[in-house]
Design an enzyme around this catalytic site. Structure first.
Site, PDB file in Angstrom:
ATOM      1  N   LYS A 177     -22.241  35.157   8.783  1.00 33.54           N
ATOM      2  CA  LYS A 177     -21.714  33.980   8.738  1.00 33.54           C
ATOM      3  C   LYS A 177     -21.175  33.211   7.213  1.00 33.54           C
ATOM      4  O   LYS A 177     -20.139  32.470   6.909  1.00 33.54           O
ATOM      5  CB  LYS A 177     -22.273  32.871   9.357  1.00 33.54           C
ATOM      6  CG  LYS A 177     -21.988  32.937  10.980  1.00 33.54           C
ATOM      7  CD  LYS A 177     -20.295  32.784  11.404  1.00 33.54           C
ATOM      8  CE  LYS A 177     -20.242  33.149  12.866  1.00 33.54           C
ATOM      9  NZ  LYS A 177     -18.799  32.733  13.082  1.00 33.54           N
ATOM     10  N   TYR A 205     -25.474  39.468  11.718  1.00 35.30           N
ATOM     11  CA  TYR A 205     -24.382  37.871  11.762  1.00 35.30           C
ATOM     12  C   TYR A 205     -24.608  36.802  10.859  1.00 35.30           C
ATOM     13  O   TYR A 205     -23.162  36.170  10.991  1.00 35.30           O
ATOM     14  CB  TYR A 205     -24.931  37.427  13.746  1.00 35.30           C
ATOM     15  CG  TYR A 205     -24.286  36.487  13.695  1.00 35.30           C
ATOM     16  CD1 TYR A 205     -23.088  35.686  14.248  1.00 35.30           C
ATOM     17  CD2 TYR A 205     -24.988  34.662  13.741  1.00 35.30           C
ATOM     18  CE1 TYR A 205     -22.524  34.840  14.756  1.00 35.30           C
ATOM     19  CE2 TYR A 205     -24.601  33.722  13.970  1.00 35.30           C
ATOM     20  CZ  TYR A 205     -23.602  34.055  14.300  1.00 35.30           C
ATOM     21  OH  TYR A 205     -22.466  32.920  15.515  1.00 35.30           O
ATOM     22  N   SER A 224     -23.134  28.679  11.638  1.00 38.22           N
ATOM     23  CA  SER A 224     -24.268  28.612  12.486  1.00 38.22           C
ATOM     24  C   SER A 224     -25.063  28.701  11.841  1.00 38.22           C
ATOM     25  O   SER A 224     -25.089  28.539  10.076  1.00 38.22           O
ATOM     26  CB  SER A 224     -24.573  30.339  12.605  1.00 38.22           C
ATOM     27  OG  SER A 224     -25.683  30.145  13.674  1.00 38.22           O
TER      28      SER A 224
HETATM   29  N1  LIG Z   1     -23.105  29.381  21.115  1.00 41.21           N
HETATM   30  C1  LIG Z   1     -23.181  29.230  19.909  1.00 41.21           C
HETATM   31  O1  LIG Z   1     -24.781  28.567  20.235  1.00 41.21           O
HETATM   32  C2  LIG Z   1     -23.113  29.410  18.430  1.00 41.21           C
HETATM   33  C3  LIG Z   1     -23.928  28.472  17.541  1.00 41.21           C
HETATM   34  C4  LIG Z   1     -23.363  29.190  16.488  1.00 41.21           C
HETATM   35  C5  LIG Z   1     -22.050  29.151  15.493  1.00 41.21           C
HETATM   36  N2  LIG Z   1     -21.467  29.893  17.082  1.00 41.21           N
HETATM   37  C6  LIG Z   1     -20.137  30.155  16.200  1.00 41.21           C
HETATM   38  O2  LIG Z   1     -18.966  30.179  17.259  1.00 41.21           O
HETATM   39  C7  LIG Z   1     -17.971  30.512  17.886  1.00 41.21           C
HETATM   40  C8  LIG Z   1     -17.651  30.195  19.120  1.00 41.21           C
HETATM   41  O3  LIG Z   1     -18.685  31.138  19.849  1.00 41.21           O
HETATM   42  P1  LIG Z   1     -18.767  30.975  21.127  1.00 41.21           P
HETATM   43  O4  LIG Z   1     -19.804  31.206  21.489  1.00 41.21           O
HETATM   44  O5  LIG Z   1     -17.956  30.037  21.768  1.00 41.21           O
HETATM   45  O6  LIG Z   1     -18.467  32.414  21.792  1.00 41.21           O
HETATM   46  P2  LIG Z   1     -17.550  32.798  22.413  1.00 41.21           P
HETATM   47  O7  LIG Z   1     -17.991  34.297  22.535  1.00 41.21           O
HETATM   48  O8  LIG Z   1     -17.405  32.474  23.867  1.00 41.21           O
HETATM   49  O9  LIG Z   1     -16.049  32.702  21.419  1.00 41.21           O
HETATM   50  C9  LIG Z   1     -15.621  33.642  20.701  1.00 41.21           C
HETATM   51  C10 LIG Z   1     -13.387  33.888  21.530  1.00 41.21           C
HETATM   52  O10 LIG Z   1     -13.297  34.637  19.906  1.00 41.21           O
HETATM   53  C11 LIG Z   1     -12.270  35.589  20.421  1.00 41.21           C
HETATM   54  N3  LIG Z   1     -11.999  36.917  19.772  1.00 41.21           N
HETATM   55  C12 LIG Z   1     -12.970  37.846  19.416  1.00 41.21           C
HETATM   56  N4  LIG Z   1     -13.025  37.833  17.768  1.00 41.21           N
HETATM   57  C13 LIG Z   1     -12.034  38.305  18.051  1.00 41.21           C
HETATM   58  C14 LIG Z   1      -9.857  38.694  17.728  1.00 41.21           C
HETATM   59  N5  LIG Z   1     -10.564  40.457  17.001  1.00 41.21           N
HETATM   60  N6  LIG Z   1      -9.611  38.307  17.155  1.00 41.21           N
HETATM   61  C15 LIG Z   1      -8.483  37.516  18.519  1.00 41.21           C
HETATM   62  N7  LIG Z   1      -9.811  36.660  19.459  1.00 41.21           N
HETATM   63  C16 LIG Z   1     -10.814  37.427  19.500  1.00 41.21           C
HETATM   64  C17 LIG Z   1     -13.430  36.296  22.287  1.00 41.21           C
HETATM   65  O11 LIG Z   1     -12.557  36.626  22.780  1.00 41.21           O
HETATM   66  C18 LIG Z   1     -13.509  34.587  21.879  1.00 41.21           C
HETATM   67  O12 LIG Z   1     -12.507  33.992  23.294  1.00 41.21           O
HETATM   68  C19 LIG Z   1     -18.303  31.520  17.081  1.00 41.21           C
HETATM   69  O13 LIG Z   1     -18.071  32.327  16.209  1.00 41.21           O
HETATM   70  C20 LIG Z   1     -20.048  31.764  16.515  1.00 41.21           C
HETATM   71  O14 LIG Z   1     -20.577  32.394  15.919  1.00 41.21           O
HETATM   72  C21 LIG Z   1     -21.260  29.796  18.022  1.00 41.21           C
HETATM   73  O1  LIG Z   2     -33.515  35.392  27.637  1.00 40.64           O
HETATM   74  C1  LIG Z   2     -33.738  34.834  27.071  1.00 40.64           C
HETATM   75  C2  LIG Z   2     -32.695  34.205  26.032  1.00 40.64           C
HETATM   76  C3  LIG Z   2     -33.658  33.719  25.353  1.00 40.64           C
HETATM   77  N1  LIG Z   2     -35.048  33.266  25.051  1.00 40.64           N
HETATM   78  C4  LIG Z   2     -35.425  32.533  23.409  1.00 40.64           C
HETATM   79  O2  LIG Z   2     -34.315  31.694  23.812  1.00 40.64           O
HETATM   80  C5  LIG Z   2     -34.663  31.110  22.663  1.00 40.64           C
HETATM   81  C6  LIG Z   2     -32.445  30.804  22.585  1.00 40.64           C
HETATM   82  O3  LIG Z   2     -31.794  31.734  22.523  1.00 40.64           O
HETATM   83  P1  LIG Z   2     -30.684  32.069  22.884  1.00 40.64           P
HETATM   84  O4  LIG Z   2     -30.437  33.621  22.671  1.00 40.64           O
HETATM   85  O5  LIG Z   2     -30.172  31.255  23.035  1.00 40.64           O
HETATM   86  O6  LIG Z   2     -30.024  31.216  21.310  1.00 40.64           O
HETATM   87  P2  LIG Z   2     -30.413  31.882  19.418  1.00 40.64           P
HETATM   88  O7  LIG Z   2     -31.265  30.653  19.603  1.00 40.64           O
HETATM   89  O8  LIG Z   2     -30.792  33.326  19.612  1.00 40.64           O
HETATM   90  O9  LIG Z   2     -28.598  32.365  19.190  1.00 40.64           O
HETATM   91  C7  LIG Z   2     -27.801  31.261  19.355  1.00 40.64           C
HETATM   92  O10 LIG Z   2     -28.159  30.558  17.921  1.00 40.64           O
HETATM   93  C8  LIG Z   2     -27.920  31.682  16.868  1.00 40.64           C
HETATM   94  C9  LIG Z   2     -28.140  30.463  15.575  1.00 40.64           C
HETATM   95  O11 LIG Z   2     -29.818  30.640  15.109  1.00 40.64           O
HETATM   96  C10 LIG Z   2     -26.415  32.110  16.807  1.00 40.64           C
HETATM   97  O12 LIG Z   2     -25.644  30.766  16.542  1.00 40.64           O
HETATM   98  C11 LIG Z   2     -26.197  32.244  17.462  1.00 40.64           C
HETATM   99  O13 LIG Z   2     -24.446  32.820  17.677  1.00 40.64           O
HETATM  100  C12 LIG Z   2     -26.549  31.212  19.352  1.00 40.64           C
HETATM  101  O14 LIG Z   2     -26.705  32.101  20.372  1.00 40.64           O
HETATM  102  C13 LIG Z   2     -35.091  31.845  21.147  1.00 40.64           C
HETATM  103  O15 LIG Z   2     -36.281  31.852  21.228  1.00 40.64           O
HETATM  104  C14 LIG Z   2     -34.861  33.235  22.788  1.00 40.64           C
HETATM  105  O16 LIG Z   2     -36.112  34.293  21.840  1.00 40.64           O
HETATM  106  C15 LIG Z   2     -35.949  33.880  25.787  1.00 40.64           C
HETATM  107  O17 LIG Z   2     -36.891  34.050  25.868  1.00 40.64           O
HETATM  108  N2  LIG Z   2     -35.205  34.472  27.367  1.00 40.64           N
END
Ligand SMILES: NC(=O)c1ccc[n+]([C@@H]2O[C@H](COP(=O)([O-])OP(=O)(O)OC[C@H]3O[C@@H](n4cnc5c(N)ncnc54)[C@H](O)[C@@H]3O)[C@@H](O)[C@H]2O)c1
Ligand SMILES: O=c1ccn([C@@H]2O[C@H](COP(=O)(O)OP(=O)(O)O[C@H]3O[C@H](CO)[C@H](O)[C@H](O)[C@H]3O)[C@@H](O)[C@H]2O)c(=O)[nH]1
Length: 328
Positions: free
Chosen positions: A147, A143, A119
């Site tokens: 990572k 978090y 991330s």
């Molecule tokens: N969504 C984002 O913007 C974002 C940004 C940066 C990194 N990531 C990373 O990408 C990955 C996927 O994120 P996502 O948004 O799809 O999240 P998500 O919560 O939709 O997916 C995570 C999945 O992992 C499973 N899981 C969690 N803990 C587990 C465990 N102990 N055993 C087995 N399964 C487990 C959950 O049930 C879920 O299906 C994560 O590692 C997250 O940290 C996401």
């Molecule tokens: O209801 C909301 C939700 C979010 N925000 C704002 O929108 C921006 C984006 O917020 P998100 O929660 O959508 O995303 P983040 O940037 O906080 O987090 C994402 O990026 C992170 C890396 O910075 C991590 O990887 C995390 O898993 C992923 O969700 C931030 O400024 C947040 O303060 C709002 O104003 N209102």
């Protein structure tokens, strides 16, 4: 050569399920391994589903021995920044302990290729923008720290045991499957774009905007929004890279372009014709003002460039899941 197969931890989650669909369309069988803590069983449709926990090393080892995957893509994690501050134990256990358990299962079962969901949270508040991979990684929340520790574990296992890996540092994942088969389904939902669409559709009364007094052009936070289908493709490219004998890598996955919250709200209005009711709230703890990637290393090493990550396409693909029609 036998058919290719990839173990997908977190395959029932948002990014994991989109990646599983793309793998399947390219002739690679995804084996989803998920405990359904935040994922959805109904999102696993393109390969077998194993209900299991990554902390269960013996179950993982048996799964790898049974399915003999060519690689593992490791999505499973806890992924809420705010929750990690309130409950670091959960995050160190699941993200650090879980990754350790997976790496040991891979070792025991002889699987040597790992693609890891890292991330941009590993960078913390960067000293300069855009963020290159050489930018110091100084995470500001548990978090991001978990990572970063997992990235260190990959490097140490590579040096000691010959593990091969690509760590992908995603910026902000968003958007949904253009075919409408998958979307971003979290409960509760905390991410900006789905919450804004919920507000536009009346699912919540208004979007809370966390701060409009940042030192950015319009005062709201700036993020690098990358479409989930682009992220999915980067995983396929990372697998190709490792399968061809490529070197271990840690690369950013972003567009190189930052968008403010106000620009997101304008895009929603432009595409759906709905305005998003908002209420300005104080800043959210731990939010850096602006984050966007230098995306050049992913281009030169993996041949990756985003195709779906313009704001209009992001909103156009996500809006139908909130009952909103996208204007043509
Ligand atoms: N969504 C984002 O913007 C974002 C940004 C940066 C990194 N990531 C990373 O990408 C990955 C996927 O994120 P996502 O948004 O799809 O999240 P998500 O919560 O939709 O997916 C995570 C999945 O992992 C499973 N899981 C969690 N803990 C587990 C465990 N102990 N055993 C087995 N399964 C487990 C959950 O049930 C879920 O299906 C994560 O590692 C997250 O940290 C996401
Ligand atoms: O209801 C909301 C939700 C979010 N925000 C704002 O929108 C921006 C984006 O917020 P998100 O929660 O959508 O995303 P983040 O940037 O906080 O987090 C994402 O990026 C992170 C890396 O910075 C991590 O990887 C995390 O898993 C992923 O969700 C931030 O400024 C947040 O303060 C709002 O104003 N209102």
């Amino acid at each position: 050569m036998s058919a290719q197969r990839i173990l997908v931890t977190g395959g029932a989650g948002y990014i994991g399920s989109h990646t599983a669909k793309l793998l399947n369309s390219g002739g690679i069988e995804p084996v989803a391994y998920d405990n359904l803590s935040t994922g959805n069983r109904s999102s696993v449709r393109w390969g077998p589903f194993i209900h299991g926990d990554i902390l269960d090393t013996a179950h993982l080892t048996r799964t790898i021995t049974q399915y003999e995957p060519d690689a593992v893509i490791h999505f499973a994690a806890s992924a809420y920044v705010g929750e990690s501050v309130a409950d670091p134990s959960k995050y160190y256990r699941n993200n650090v302990g879980g990754t350790l358990s997976l790496l040991d299962a891979c070792r025991q079962a002889g699987l040597d290729k790992v693609i890891f969901s890292s991330s941009c949270a590993t960078y913390g508040v960067p000293a300069a923008l855009p963020i290159a991979e050489t930018t110091p990684q100084v995470p500001i929340n548990p978090y991001g720290k978990t990572k970063l520790i997992a990235e260190h574990m990959l490097a140490d296992y590579a040096a000691a045991f010959g593990l091969r890996y690509v760590a992908l540092r995603y910026f902000n994942a968003c958007g949904a499957d253009p075919d409408g088969e998958l979307g971003e389904w979290h409960d509760p939902e905390t991410h900006l774009i789905p919450r804004a669409l919920l507000a536009a559709s009346g699912g919540i009364s208004r979007l809370e905007v966390f701060g409009d007094d940042y030192k950015t052009d319009d005062g709201t936070c700036v993020r690098d929004y990358i479409h989930v289908c682009d992220l999915a493709r980067a995983h396929v490219l990372a697998f190709d890279h490792l399968a061809k004998g490529g070197e271990n890598l840690a690369v950013n996955l972003g567009t190189g372009h930052g968008s403010s919250i106000k620009e997101i709200l304008e895009a929603i209005n432009r595409i759906t014709g709905r305005s998003v009711p908002i209420e300005i709230h104080p800043r959210r703890a731990g939010d850096p003002p602006a984050l966007y990637a230098d995306p050049s290393l992913a281009r030169t090493t993996l041949g990756f460039s985003p195709e779906f990550s313009d704001l209009d396409t992001i909103v156009r693909t996500a809006a139908p899941f909130f009952g909103l029609e996208a204007r043509s």
